[in-house]
Design a protein around this motif. Sequence first.
Motif, PDB file in Angstrom:
ATOM      1  N   TRP A 176       0.850  -1.197   0.000  1.00 23.06           N
ATOM      2  CA  TRP A 176       0.000   0.000   0.000  1.00 23.06           C
ATOM      3  C   TRP A 176       0.879   1.238   0.000  1.00 23.06           C
ATOM      4  N   PHE A 179       2.055   2.165  -3.408  1.00 21.79           N
ATOM      5  CA  PHE A 179       1.006   2.877  -4.150  1.00 21.79           C
ATOM      6  C   PHE A 179       0.841   4.294  -3.622  1.00 21.79           C
TER       7      PHE A 179
ATOM      8  N   PRO C 106      -5.132   0.523  -1.783  1.00 23.69           N
ATOM      9  CA  PRO C 106      -4.544   0.851  -3.087  1.00 23.69           C
ATOM     10  C   PRO C 106      -5.575   1.355  -4.090  1.00 23.69           C
TER      11      PRO C 106
END
Lengths: 471, 390, 183
Positions: A176, A179, C106
Amino acid sequence: MAPASHPHPPAEPPASKGAATPESAFIAPGHTFGSITDKISAIVLTRRTPVGWLLGFAIAFGLVMLFLMAVTWLLLKGTGIWGVNIPVGWGFAIINFVWWIGIGHAGTLISAILLLLHQHWRTSINRFAEAMTLFAVACAGLFPILHTGRPWLAYWLLPYPNSMGLWPQFRSPLIWDVFAVTTYATVSALFWFVGLVPDLATLRDRARSRVGRTIYGVLALGWRGSARHWARYESAYLLLAGLATPLVLSVHTVVSFDFAISVLPGWHTTIFPPYFVAGAIYSGFAMVLTLAIPIRAAYGLQDFITQRHLDNMAKVMLATGLIVAYGYAMEAFIAWYSGSFYERFMYWNRVTGPYWPVFWALIATNIVIPQLLWLKKVRLNVPVLFGIALVINTGMWLERFVIVVTSLHRDFLPSSWGMYYPTMWDWFTYVGTIGLFVAMLFLFIRFLPMISIFEMRTLLPESKVKDSAHA
Amino acid sequence: MNALDSVPELAGLRRVALWAAVSGVLATLAGALFDPTQFFRSYLMAWVYWGGVALGCLGLLMVYHLTGGGWGVAIRRLLEAAAGTLPAAAVLFVPLLFGLGALYAWTDRAAVLADHVLSQKAAYLNVPFFIARTALYFVVWLALAHFLDRWSRRQDETAEAWPGERMKRLSGGGLVVYGLAMTFAAFDWIMSLEPHWFSTIFGMIFIADSALGALAFVLVISYLLARGGAFGRVLAPPILNDLGNLLLAFVMVYAYVSFSQLLIIWSANLPEEITWYLHRVEGGWQLLANALAIFYFAVPFMVLLSRGNKRQPRRLALIAGGVLAARLLSVFFLIGPAFYRRGLGAHWLDVAALVGLGGVWVALFVWRLSSRPLLAQGDPELAPALARKH
Amino acid sequence: MAHEDPHAPRLYGLVAEFDSPDALVAAGRRAVQEGYRDLDAYTPFPIEALHEAMGFDRTRVPLVVLIGAITGAVAGYGLQYWASTIAYPLNVGGRPLHSWPAFIVPTFETTVLFAALAAVFGMLALNRLPQPYHPIFNTPRFALASRDRFFLAIEARDPKFDLVATRRFLESFTPREVTEVEE
C-alpha cells in the motif's frame, strides 16, 4: 452531466470586498501587479546570486557528497553497515522515511486544503511549501529503497507481468505504501508544475538571456494567459486540490498502517492513522517555518510573508501538536485499560526502559515546549518561533525513534530482546539526505519563483472586478 | 414574550415534538414498568443519539468561535440553542445511573473477580468512579456551554469586542477539555459495554459521529427557518455550499476513522479485538453494517460531491435529513450488538425511548432557540454575511 | 472573398490593450453580447468575472476528471482482485483471497492518481497545450500580458469581423491601443 459531477466546487469569491479585504494584511500596502512581478521574478532573473546562497549551497552539496559516499559503501557492503539487526530490523531507515514524508505533508496541506478553505494567506507560502513537499518525498523514498538491500531491484515492488509469474501481496501495508508514496510524489509534482506554468510564462517573457528565454519558454508550454485557458486551468487546479487533500491524509494513514497492521504492542493500535496524520502536519509546518523564517530575512520578503503568516502557521502547529498529544494520551491510557500484559509492559518500557531518555526528550520537545505557542507574544517573536520550530522538528524525529525502536527491541519472548544503536553510516545517510533536501531547495530558490506570482497578483484589491453584475 | 416570537416557522416542529414527547414518554414509562432492563438499554441508545447531537453542537460552536467564517454565523444560534439544552440533557442522563447493573457487565463483582482481564481494569471500571467521571464530563460541558451563552448574550448587548475575544479564548482551551471529556465518555458509556474490548480511536469515532449528527440536525432546522427573511439571506448559496462541504468532510472523517479501526483490527485478527466486529458481522448484524456503509457514507458522499445539491437549500436539507436518520444506524451499530447477542434484533422500547426523548429534546431546543433573535446581531461576521450578493 | 496569396501575411485579428481588468471585462462582455464568437482575452491572472462575462466558465475538465477517477478505481480494484484471486492466489495468514478491506487502500490511491493525471493532461489537451507558436504573440508588448496588461483579441475569421467596425467597437472602450496582428 458535467456540472452535476463536479467533485469539488470552485472557490467562492472572498466574503467581503470592502476596503479592508481580509487578504490585505497578508501583503504589504503599496504593491501593484507590476511591482509584485518584478520583485519576485528579479530573484531568479536579474539579482546577482548572493554570497550566502553560494555558501549555503556549497555546504549542502558537501553533504550530498557524504550521502553518495554512504550509499556507495552501502551498495558495496550491504545493509549490515547499518545498526539494524533482529529484533530491531527497522532502524534509521524507517525512522527517517516517516520523518521526511511527514514533513512533506505541510506543503500539500497549505496548497490544497487551505485553498479549499478559502484561506488566502496560503498564497505567498504555497509554492515553496510544495517544493519542500517534493524534495522531502524524494528524500523519504530513498530510505525504504535503500533498506531493501538491493535497491536496483526496487521495481519488483510494482505490479507488472513478469517471467516469474509473481504478483505483489496486496494485503501488505508495505505494498500500500508503494502505491501511496508513488501516487503522492506524482500528484505533488503535477500540482506543483501546474501551479508553475503561468509563472514560467512570466519568466519567459522577462528573461534577458536567450538560454533563459528558451528554457523557461519550453517549460511554459506556450502559455499565453488566454481566458479560455484560465477557466479550465482554475477548474483543474481546484480539482487537483480536492484530490490532493484526501490523498495527503491517506499517505500518512498508509504509513501508519505499516505499523498498525502488525500485531506488535506499540505498533498495533487503532489511533495511529489520525495521530500520524496530525503529526505529519505538525512536523511539516515546523519545517515550513524553519525554512520560511531565514528565507524571508535573506531575500527581504517580509512584504509577502508577513507576521500574520507566521502567527497562523504557529496556530496550526499548536492545534496539530495537541492532537499528537491526544494520541500519546490514548496510547498510554489504553495500554493500561486493555488489561493486556504485553501492552502494559510495552508502555512501561518506553517510559522507564533503556530508551527512557529518548521518550522523555520526546515529551519535552513535542508536547511541553510547544505549549508556549498558546502565548501570542511567543507566536509573534520570530527568533523564538524559529527555535520552537526546530525543537518540533527534533521532537517529531524522536517520536518515530520511540515508535520504531522501543516497540521492536522488546519482543514477546525475553530471549529475543536486544538493543539498537545506529552506526556512523546511519548518521551519514540521514545527514546526507538533509543536505540533499537543502541543496534541491537552494536550486529551486535560485531558478524558479519561490512565491506564486500570478496568485499574488490576485491578492491586490485592483484584481477584484467591480462591475461583476450584468451591467 | 411568546415562546415562538422569533421562530414562527418552527411552530409545526414544536407541535410534533410535544406530541412525540407525550406519547413517547408515556410508552417508555409503561415499558419501564414491565421490563426495566430493556428500558435502560433503550434509553441509553436514545440518549446517545440525542445527547450526541447536543454535544456535537457544543463542539461545532467552539470551532466556530475559534476559526470564524461565514458558515458559522448562519447556524450559530442553532448551535447555541442545542448547547443550551445540555443542562436538561444532563438531568435526563440521571436515570441511566440507576440502571448501570442492567447495562454494564463490569458492575457484577463476582464476574469481574472471576475474569482475569476485567479484574485488571477494576480500578477504572467500577460504579463510584464511573459516576464521578460522568459527573465530571457534564461539569466540563455545562461550564463551557454556560460561559459561551453568557458572553454571547453580552455580545448582543454591547458593541465592544471583549465578549467575542473571550469566547474565542475559551474555545481554544475549551476544545481540549471537551475532546477529552467526549473521549472518555465514549469509553465509559459505550466502549465499556463490551468490557474486554478496547480501541484507541474510539473516542474520535464518537466525536466524529456526534459532530456529523449535530451538523445534519442544524442543516435540517435551518432549512425550516430559511424560507425568507434575514435568516434566509444569510443562508445564501455560497454559505450553503460551505456548509455542504463541511457535511461532506464530516461524512468522510467518520468513514475514515471507522474504516481505520476496521482495517487495523481485521488485519491483526487478535482475539481480544476481533470479537467486537464478530458481534457485528454475524447473526444478521451484517445487514446493519452494510446499511451503515451505504447510507451513512456512500450515498451522502456521492450526492454531496455535486455542487448543485449543496447550493439548493431543499436538496441539502434532504441530504442532511438522510444523514440524521442514518445516524440511528451508527448509534445502533455501536451499542445494539452489546445487548442483542443472539442476532440482529430490536425492541419496541428502543423506538419509544428514541421518540420520547427526541420529542422532549427537540421541544427544549425550539424553546431555547425562540428565546433569542435568530441572527447574532453582535457577531462581527454577520454584516459581511448579510451584505453578500447571491 | 478574393483568392489570397499564400505567402502574404494574413490578418489574425484586432487586439486591444487595456490597463485594468475592469475595462477588459466590460469590453469582453459587450463583445460577446454584440455577437462576436472567435475572440479571446489574455490576462496575467485568472479573472472569474471575465470567464462568466465571456461565457468561458463552463468547462469539461470535471467530466474528464470523473472519467479518470472511475477508470482508476476500476483498474486498481480489478488489478488486485485478479492478481490475488486468479493470477497468484496466496494464503496470507488465513485471510480470504478476496480481502476487500485491504484492497480499498490501493484502490483509493489509483483512483486519485488517475483522476489527477486526467485533470492535468485533460486540461492541457483541452487547452491545446503545449503549443510552440501562436499569432497572439506577435502583438506589440504582449510580453506584458504575463505582468500587468490585459488584452482582448477579436479574430479575423469571426463572421462578424470587419476591420473598420470592429476597430471602432474596440476603441469605444478607450484601450491604450488597438493593433492589427498578423498570423
